[in-house]
Scaffold this motif. Structure first.
Motif, PDB file in Angstrom:
ATOM      1  N   GLU A   2       0.831  -1.208   0.000  1.00  9.38           N
ATOM      2  CA  GLU A   2       0.000   0.000   0.000  1.00  9.38           C
ATOM      3  C   GLU A   2       0.863   1.254   0.000  1.00  9.38           C
ATOM      4  OE1 GLU A   2      -3.607   0.260   0.547  1.00  9.38           O
ATOM      5  OE2 GLU A   2      -4.076  -1.841   0.907  1.00  9.38           O
ATOM      6  N   LEU A   3       0.407   2.212  -0.791  1.00 10.45           N
ATOM      7  CA  LEU A   3       1.072   3.514  -0.891  1.00 10.45           C
ATOM      8  C   LEU A   3       0.076   4.570  -0.401  1.00 10.45           C
ATOM      9  CD1 LEU A   3       1.860   1.916  -3.976  1.00 10.45           C
ATOM     10  CD2 LEU A   3       3.705   3.470  -3.397  1.00 10.45           C
ATOM     11  N   PRO A   4       0.223   5.029   0.855  1.00  7.65           N
ATOM     12  CA  PRO A   4      -0.723   6.008   1.389  1.00  7.65           C
ATOM     13  C   PRO A   4      -0.621   7.363   0.705  1.00  7.65           C
ATOM     14  CG  PRO A   4       0.560   4.970   3.145  1.00  7.65           C
ATOM     15  CD  PRO A   4       1.192   4.589   1.842  1.00  7.65           C
ATOM     16  N   ALA A   5      -1.722   8.099   0.768  1.00  4.78           N
ATOM     17  CA  ALA A   5      -1.763   9.452   0.211  1.00  4.78           C
ATOM     18  C   ALA A   5      -0.931  10.398   1.071  1.00  4.78           C
ATOM     19  CB  ALA A   5      -3.198   9.956   0.138  1.00  4.78           C
ATOM     20  N   PRO A   6      -0.281  11.393   0.459  1.00  7.67           N
ATOM     21  CA  PRO A   6       0.567  12.322   1.208  1.00  7.67           C
ATOM     22  C   PRO A   6      -0.143  13.032   2.362  1.00  7.67           C
ATOM     23  CG  PRO A   6       1.020  12.523  -1.125  1.00  7.67           C
ATOM     24  CD  PRO A   6      -0.173  11.610  -0.990  1.00  7.67           C
ATOM     25  N   ASN A   7      -1.434  13.285   2.241  1.00  6.49           N
ATOM     26  CA  ASN A   7      -2.132  13.978   3.328  1.00  6.49           C
ATOM     27  C   ASN A   7      -2.487  13.046   4.491  1.00  6.49           C
ATOM     28  OD1 ASN A   7      -4.173  12.793   1.540  1.00  6.49           O
ATOM     29  ND2 ASN A   7      -5.645  13.772   2.900  1.00  6.49           N
ATOM     30  N   CYS A   8      -2.151  11.766   4.397  1.00  9.56           N
ATOM     31  CA  CYS A   8      -2.512  10.792   5.429  1.00  9.56           C
ATOM     32  C   CYS A   8      -1.307  10.214   6.159  1.00  9.56           C
ATOM     33  CB  CYS A   8      -3.302   9.651   4.784  1.00  9.56           C
ATOM     34  SG  CYS A   8      -4.889  10.125   4.081  1.00  9.56           S
ATOM     35  N   THR A  24       6.014   9.664   0.343  1.00  8.32           N
ATOM     36  CA  THR A  24       5.487  10.532  -0.712  1.00  8.32           C
ATOM     37  C   THR A  24       6.233  10.284  -2.016  1.00  8.32           C
ATOM     38  OG1 THR A  24       4.805  12.195   0.894  1.00  8.32           O
ATOM     39  CG2 THR A  24       5.096  12.942  -1.378  1.00  8.32           C
ATOM     40  N   ALA A  25       7.554  10.174  -1.948  1.00 13.33           N
ATOM     41  CA  ALA A  25       8.358   9.927  -3.152  1.00 13.33           C
ATOM     42  C   ALA A  25       8.053   8.551  -3.742  1.00 13.33           C
ATOM     43  CB  ALA A  25       9.848  10.055  -2.823  1.00 13.33           C
ATOM     44  N   ALA A  26       7.819   7.547  -2.897  1.00 17.07           N
ATOM     45  CA  ALA A  26       7.498   6.201  -3.391  1.00 17.07           C
ATOM     46  C   ALA A  26       6.193   6.213  -4.176  1.00 17.07           C
ATOM     47  CB  ALA A  26       7.408   5.217  -2.224  1.00 17.07           C
ATOM     48  N   ARG A  27       5.203   6.900  -3.653  1.00 17.75           N
ATOM     49  CA  ARG A  27       3.908   6.978  -4.337  1.00 17.75           C
ATOM     50  C   ARG A  27       4.051   7.722  -5.667  1.00 17.75           C
ATOM     51  NH1 ARG A  27      -1.914   7.100  -2.258  1.00 17.75           N
ATOM     52  NH2 ARG A  27      -3.052   8.461  -3.685  1.00 17.75           N
ATOM     53  N   ARG A  28       4.771   8.810  -5.663  1.00 19.13           N
ATOM     54  CA  ARG A  28       4.979   9.572  -6.907  1.00 19.13           C
ATOM     55  C   ARG A  28       5.751   8.748  -7.932  1.00 19.13           C
ATOM     56  NH1 ARG A  28       5.461  15.112  -3.918  1.00 19.13           N
ATOM     57  NH2 ARG A  28       3.297  15.753  -4.146  1.00 19.13           N
ATOM     58  N   SER A  29       6.740   7.996  -7.469  1.00 16.06           N
ATOM     59  CA  SER A  29       7.513   7.145  -8.374  1.00 16.06           C
ATOM     60  C   SER A  29       6.624   6.068  -8.993  1.00 16.06           C
ATOM     61  CB  SER A  29       8.680   6.506  -7.612  1.00 16.06           C
ATOM     62  OG  SER A  29       9.407   5.652  -8.446  1.00 16.06           O
ATOM     63  N   PHE A  30       5.768   5.468  -8.178  1.00 15.07           N
ATOM     64  CA  PHE A  30       4.840   4.464  -8.695  1.00 15.07           C
ATOM     65  C   PHE A  30       3.931   5.078  -9.755  1.00 15.07           C
ATOM     66  CE2 PHE A  30       0.504   2.813  -8.569  1.00 15.07           C
ATOM     67  CZ  PHE A  30       0.728   1.535  -9.050  1.00 15.07           C
ATOM     68  N   VAL A  78      -0.271 -10.691   5.420  1.00 13.97           N
ATOM     69  CA  VAL A  78       0.906  -9.814   5.437  1.00 13.97           C
ATOM     70  C   VAL A  78       0.840  -8.829   4.275  1.00 13.97           C
ATOM     71  CG1 VAL A  78       2.497 -11.222   4.034  1.00 13.97           C
ATOM     72  CG2 VAL A  78       3.403  -9.751   5.854  1.00 13.97           C
ATOM     73  N   GLU A  79       1.293  -7.613   4.537  1.00 12.45           N
ATOM     74  CA  GLU A  79       1.389  -6.562   3.525  1.00 12.45           C
ATOM     75  C   GLU A  79       2.704  -5.817   3.739  1.00 12.45           C
ATOM     76  OE1 GLU A  79      -1.938  -3.874   3.907  1.00 12.45           O
ATOM     77  OE2 GLU A  79      -3.408  -5.469   3.555  1.00 12.45           O
ATOM     78  N   ILE A  80       3.066  -5.024   2.771  1.00  8.87           N
ATOM     79  CA  ILE A  80       4.063  -3.980   2.994  1.00  8.87           C
ATOM     80  C   ILE A  80       3.247  -2.702   3.000  1.00  8.87           C
ATOM     81  CG2 ILE A  80       6.075  -2.749   2.128  1.00  8.87           C
ATOM     82  CD1 ILE A  80       7.048  -5.395   0.941  1.00  8.87           C
ATOM     83  N   HIS A  81       3.130  -2.134   4.178  1.00  7.13           N
ATOM     84  CA  HIS A  81       2.267  -0.959   4.373  1.00  7.13           C
ATOM     85  C   HIS A  81       2.852  -0.130   5.507  1.00  7.13           C
ATOM     86  CE1 HIS A  81      -2.216   0.448   4.414  1.00  7.13           C
ATOM     87  NE2 HIS A  81      -1.388   1.462   4.459  1.00  7.13           N
ATOM     88  N   PRO A  82       3.513   0.934   5.196  1.00 10.95           N
ATOM     89  CA  PRO A  82       3.557   1.639   3.929  1.00 10.95           C
ATOM     90  C   PRO A  82       4.781   1.251   3.099  1.00 10.95           C
ATOM     91  CG  PRO A  82       4.582   3.017   5.565  1.00 10.95           C
ATOM     92  CD  PRO A  82       4.129   1.748   6.279  1.00 10.95           C
ATOM     93  N   VAL A  83       4.690   1.573   1.803  1.00  9.90           N
ATOM     94  CA  VAL A  83       5.845   1.483   0.915  1.00  9.90           C
ATOM     95  C   VAL A  83       6.655   2.767   1.119  1.00  9.90           C
ATOM     96  CG1 VAL A  83       6.589   1.468  -1.505  1.00  9.90           C
ATOM     97  CG2 VAL A  83       4.646   0.052  -0.767  1.00  9.90           C
TER      98      VAL A  83
END
Length: 176
Positions: free
Chosen positions: A101-107, A117-123, A164-169
């Motif tokens: 999971e890649l959470p939103a920057p505001n969360c 934030t950078a991981a989500r943008r990269s994805f 199991v998850e990777i949360h957060p990325v």
């Protein structure tokens, strides 16, 4: 840079502080000792003895570990809680899936906020816009870094048998 997608502004509830590194125990995670585990190895981790509940704090020992894993990209969807729910697989074994999971920057919590934030943008830069209504089919591969998290199994698409998850990325290196 403009926000990469529509954001509902809603963040999640169940164990949300743990999922976004906003809990006090997140400062105990050693991000300099990143362990390399395969999707298959993560799917075989035993459930924490304390049990996984919707209001539990960070669970020892696994939820204190930063991990890196090579994955096949399967599908993704932007959830109501603003996370990107990414289904990944063991390379060469498409049926062996798990969720990252890649959470939103505001969360996000303050620990590793810039990295999340950078991981989500990269994805998103690699995979493009992700639907909020249906899973977007993906192909390609990536190396995912983040923190182990055990979720309550409730019929999620791509869930591992142990939840199991990777949360957060905290890092996404890949291409769709």
């Amino acid at each position: 840079m403009q926000d990469e997608e529509p954001n509902t502004g809603r963040c999640g509830v169940q164990r949300w502080a743990v999922k976004t590194l906003a809990d006090a125990a997140a400062t105990e995670i050693d991000f300099t000792d990143i362990r390399t585990l395969s999707v298959s190895q993560l799917r075989q981790l035993p459930l924490p003895q304390q049990g996984v509940g919707s209001s539990r704090g960070r669970l020892r020992p696994y939820e204190y570990l930063a991990v890196r894993t090579e994955v096949g990209l399967v599908s993704a969807k932007r959830q109501e809680d603003s996370d990107i729910h990414l289904v990944v697989s063991q390379p060469g074994a498409d049926a062996k899936t798990m969720i990252v999971e890649l959470p939103a920057p505001n969360c996000l919590g303050p620990v590793m906020e810039a990295e999340m934030t950078a991981a989500r943008r990269s994805f998103l830069a690699s995979c493009g816009p992700i639907s909020g209504s249906d899973f977007t089919r993906l192909s390609g591969s990536a190396v995912i870094t983040g923190v182990i998290f055990f979720d309550v199994i409730h019929g999620q698409t791509g869930v591992a048998p142990n939840g199991v998850e990777i949360h957060p990325v905290t890092r996404f290196e890949g291409n769709c």
